[in-house]
Design a protein around this motif. Structure first.
Motif, PDB file in Angstrom:
ATOM      1  N   ALA A 113       0.836  -1.197   0.000  1.00 39.00           N
ATOM      2  CA  ALA A 113       0.000   0.000   0.000  1.00 39.00           C
ATOM      3  C   ALA A 113       0.872   1.250   0.000  1.00 39.00           C
ATOM      4  CB  ALA A 113      -0.910  -0.003   1.226  1.00 39.00           C
ATOM      5  N   ARG A 114       0.474   2.208  -0.786  1.00 37.60           N
ATOM      6  CA  ARG A 114       1.204   3.469  -0.800  1.00 37.60           C
ATOM      7  C   ARG A 114       0.883   4.256   0.463  1.00 37.60           C
ATOM      8  NH1 ARG A 114       3.341   5.289  -5.413  1.00 37.60           N
ATOM      9  NH2 ARG A 114       2.976   7.450  -4.789  1.00 37.60           N
ATOM     10  N   PRO A 115       1.867   4.958   1.005  1.00 39.62           N
ATOM     11  CA  PRO A 115       1.599   5.739   2.207  1.00 39.62           C
ATOM     12  C   PRO A 115       0.599   6.853   1.914  1.00 39.62           C
ATOM     13  CG  PRO A 115       3.730   6.337   1.272  1.00 39.62           C
ATOM     14  CD  PRO A 115       3.245   5.123   0.516  1.00 39.62           C
ATOM     15  N   GLY A 116      -0.211   7.151   2.903  1.00 44.74           N
ATOM     16  CA  GLY A 116      -1.139   8.265   2.756  1.00 44.74           C
ATOM     17  C   GLY A 116      -0.373   9.577   2.833  1.00 44.74           C
ATOM     18  N   PRO A 117      -0.996  10.650   2.415  1.00 47.58           N
ATOM     19  CA  PRO A 117      -0.306  11.941   2.470  1.00 47.58           C
ATOM     20  C   PRO A 117       0.007  12.335   3.901  1.00 47.58           C
ATOM     21  CG  PRO A 117      -2.641  12.234   1.996  1.00 47.58           C
ATOM     22  CD  PRO A 117      -2.379  10.764   1.911  1.00 47.58           C
ATOM     23  N   GLY A 118       1.169  12.935   4.093  1.00 48.18           N
ATOM     24  CA  GLY A 118       1.531  13.406   5.422  1.00 48.18           C
ATOM     25  C   GLY A 118       0.776  14.668   5.785  1.00 48.18           C
ATOM     26  N   ARG A 119       0.908  15.077   7.020  1.00 46.51           N
ATOM     27  CA  ARG A 119       0.245  16.281   7.512  1.00 46.51           C
ATOM     28  C   ARG A 119       1.306  17.345   7.795  1.00 46.51           C
ATOM     29  NH1 ARG A 119      -4.733  14.140   9.081  1.00 46.51           N
ATOM     30  NH2 ARG A 119      -5.547  16.263   8.773  1.00 46.51           N
ATOM     31  N   LEU A 120       0.948  18.583   7.515  1.00 44.30           N
ATOM     32  CA  LEU A 120       1.848  19.709   7.727  1.00 44.30           C
ATOM     33  C   LEU A 120       1.457  20.429   9.018  1.00 44.30           C
ATOM     34  CD1 LEU A 120       4.088  21.651   6.817  1.00 44.30           C
ATOM     35  CD2 LEU A 120       2.384  22.829   5.390  1.00 44.30           C
ATOM     36  N   ILE A 121       2.399  20.451   9.968  1.00 42.77           N
ATOM     37  CA  ILE A 121       2.189  21.096  11.265  1.00 42.77           C
ATOM     38  C   ILE A 121       3.141  22.284  11.348  1.00 42.77           C
ATOM     39  CG2 ILE A 121       2.203  20.794  13.769  1.00 42.77           C
ATOM     40  CD1 ILE A 121       1.997  17.732  13.217  1.00 42.77           C
ATOM     41  N   THR A 122       2.607  23.474  11.528  1.00 42.72           N
ATOM     42  CA  THR A 122       3.449  24.662  11.536  1.00 42.72           C
ATOM     43  C   THR A 122       3.318  25.414  12.861  1.00 42.72           C
ATOM     44  OG1 THR A 122       1.772  26.132  10.589  1.00 42.72           O
ATOM     45  CG2 THR A 122       3.124  24.890   9.051  1.00 42.72           C
ATOM     46  N   PHE A 123       4.352  26.199  13.162  1.00 39.86           N
ATOM     47  CA  PHE A 123       4.395  26.954  14.407  1.00 39.86           C
ATOM     48  C   PHE A 123       4.616  28.427  14.102  1.00 39.86           C
ATOM     49  CE2 PHE A 123       5.477  22.657  15.452  1.00 39.86           C
ATOM     50  CZ  PHE A 123       4.779  22.432  16.627  1.00 39.86           C
ATOM     51  N   VAL A 124       3.826  29.276  14.751  1.00 38.77           N
ATOM     52  CA  VAL A 124       3.902  30.715  14.551  1.00 38.77           C
ATOM     53  C   VAL A 124       3.963  31.385  15.917  1.00 38.77           C
ATOM     54  CG1 VAL A 124       2.886  32.698  13.365  1.00 38.77           C
ATOM     55  CG2 VAL A 124       2.368  30.382  12.560  1.00 38.77           C
ATOM     56  N   GLY A 125       4.688  32.479  15.979  1.00 40.15           N
ATOM     57  CA  GLY A 125       4.776  33.239  17.220  1.00 40.15           C
ATOM     58  C   GLY A 125       5.854  34.287  17.098  1.00 40.15           C
ATOM     59  N   GLY A 126       5.917  35.174  18.068  1.00 37.47           N
ATOM     60  CA  GLY A 126       6.947  36.193  18.057  1.00 37.47           C
ATOM     61  C   GLY A 126       8.313  35.604  18.370  1.00 37.47           C
ATOM     62  N   ASP A 127       9.334  36.426  18.232  1.00 42.60           N
ATOM     63  CA  ASP A 127      10.693  35.988  18.552  1.00 42.60           C
ATOM     64  C   ASP A 127      10.787  35.686  20.041  1.00 42.60           C
ATOM     65  OD1 ASP A 127      11.973  36.333  15.926  1.00 42.60           O
ATOM     66  OD2 ASP A 127      11.505  38.451  16.221  1.00 42.60           O
ATOM     67  N   GLY A 128      11.282  34.486  20.368  1.00 42.17           N
ATOM     68  CA  GLY A 128      11.431  34.099  21.769  1.00 42.17           C
ATOM     69  C   GLY A 128      10.253  33.346  22.346  1.00 42.17           C
ATOM     70  N   ALA A 129       9.251  33.009  21.510  1.00 40.49           N
ATOM     71  CA  ALA A 129       8.058  32.332  22.024  1.00 40.49           C
ATOM     72  C   ALA A 129       8.279  30.845  22.283  1.00 40.49           C
ATOM     73  CB  ALA A 129       6.888  32.513  21.061  1.00 40.49           C
ATOM     74  N   GLY A 130       9.378  30.277  21.774  1.00 41.67           N
ATOM     75  CA  GLY A 130       9.663  28.859  22.000  1.00 41.67           C
ATOM     76  C   GLY A 130       9.271  27.956  20.844  1.00 41.67           C
ATOM     77  N   LYS A 131       9.135  28.521  19.659  1.00 40.22           N
ATOM     78  CA  LYS A 131       8.705  27.740  18.496  1.00 40.22           C
ATOM     79  C   LYS A 131       9.690  26.628  18.155  1.00 40.22           C
ATOM     80  CE  LYS A 131       8.642  31.333  15.820  1.00 40.22           C
ATOM     81  NZ  LYS A 131       9.076  32.320  16.842  1.00 40.22           N
ATOM     82  N   SER A 132      10.967  26.962  18.097  1.00 38.37           N
ATOM     83  CA  SER A 132      11.975  25.972  17.703  1.00 38.37           C
ATOM     84  C   SER A 132      12.075  24.837  18.712  1.00 38.37           C
ATOM     85  CB  SER A 132      13.348  26.639  17.531  1.00 38.37           C
ATOM     86  OG  SER A 132      13.316  27.580  16.482  1.00 38.37           O
ATOM     87  N   THR A 133      12.008  25.171  19.989  1.00 34.45           N
ATOM     88  CA  THR A 133      12.069  24.147  21.043  1.00 34.45           C
ATOM     89  C   THR A 133      10.899  23.184  20.933  1.00 34.45           C
ATOM     90  OG1 THR A 133      13.224  25.661  22.543  1.00 34.45           O
ATOM     91  CG2 THR A 133      12.099  23.770  23.527  1.00 34.45           C
TER      92      THR A 133
END
Length: 232
Positions: free
Chosen positions: A10-30
């Motif tokens: 079986a072919r894999p189903g499409p993946g999901r895109l999860i994004t993070f938004v916030g000001g500088d220093g909000a902890g997005k990268s962590t």
């Protein structure tokens, strides 16, 4: 003797895109890095995409992406200021366009879930408060990019972000030499634009002002499990 043939995988189903938004220093990268690790640990194939992710299927394309990344993100400050805001708007649009086309979309098509740390939404917010740029132009050059299946807005006041960061760049203060208060004024104006996007886009808002990293992760993981059926 009856010969049997196995069914094609079986072919894999499409993946999901999860994004993070916030000001500088909000902890997005962590949070993005921790969620990426948790998805993989739970058996979900996931890819973390940052502003320096340049690996494409073709080595030549990866090399081209890396050179474009160097122009956009590893630039000399003096040269950057000489080029002007319109140039950087279009340069950033080019970068996000190619990263989406050559890195993000192929991963999603192969069934991997993409955790996008550096989404273009903050760029839209920054240019929205720039009086020298027509906001309609900013919206047009980013309009073709997908918003994401799940968008997290990490809401943190500019003053608290400064307390956590301790220092900031000229860009993070809107190139205003006014010190800490310049950072706070600029970040507050950008945050207001992000909040408007969050309301319009139906994003998942997390007020992280009084939350530690573990609490933020647990809240985000619960949302991912409930809304995307990706249990962690």
């Amino acid at each position: 003797m009856t010969q049997t043939t196995s069914a094609p995988a079986a072919r894999p189903g499409p993946g999901r895109l999860i994004t993070f938004v916030g000001g500088d220093g909000a902890g997005k990268s962590t949070l993005a890095a921790r969620l990426h690790e948790a998805l993989n640990d739970a058996g979900h194939r996931a890819v973390l995409v940052t502003k320096h992710s340049t690996t494409a299927a073709d080595p030549g394309l990866s090399d081209y992406l890396d050179r474009l990344n160097a122009l956009v993100y590893r630039r000399d400050t003096r040269i950057a200021q000489a080029c002007g805001d319109h140039y950087w708007l279009l340069a950033l649009a080019s970068w996000y366009t190619l990263q989406d086309r050559l890195v993000i979309q192929p991963a999603l098509a192969e069934g991997a879930h993409v955790v996008l740390d550096n989404s273009p939404h903050k760029i839209l917010a920054r240019y929205a408060v720039n009086p020298d740029i027509d906001p309609r132009l900013t919206e047009r050059v980013f309009a073709h990019l997908p918003a994401g299946d799940l968008v997290f807005f990490l809401d943190l006041s500019a003053r608290e972000a400064l307390a956590r960061k301790g220092s900031f760049t000229s860009l993070e203060a809107g190139h205003d030499a006014g010190g800490d208060e310049a950072f706070i004024r600029y970040q507050d104006s950008v945050l207001e634009q992000i909040r408007q996007q969050a309301t319009t886009g139906g994003w998942q808002q997390l007020n992280v002002e009084r939350m530690d990293r573990d609490e933020v992760f647990k809240a985000a993981a619960t949302v991912v499990s409930e809304r995307l059926d990706l249990h962690l």
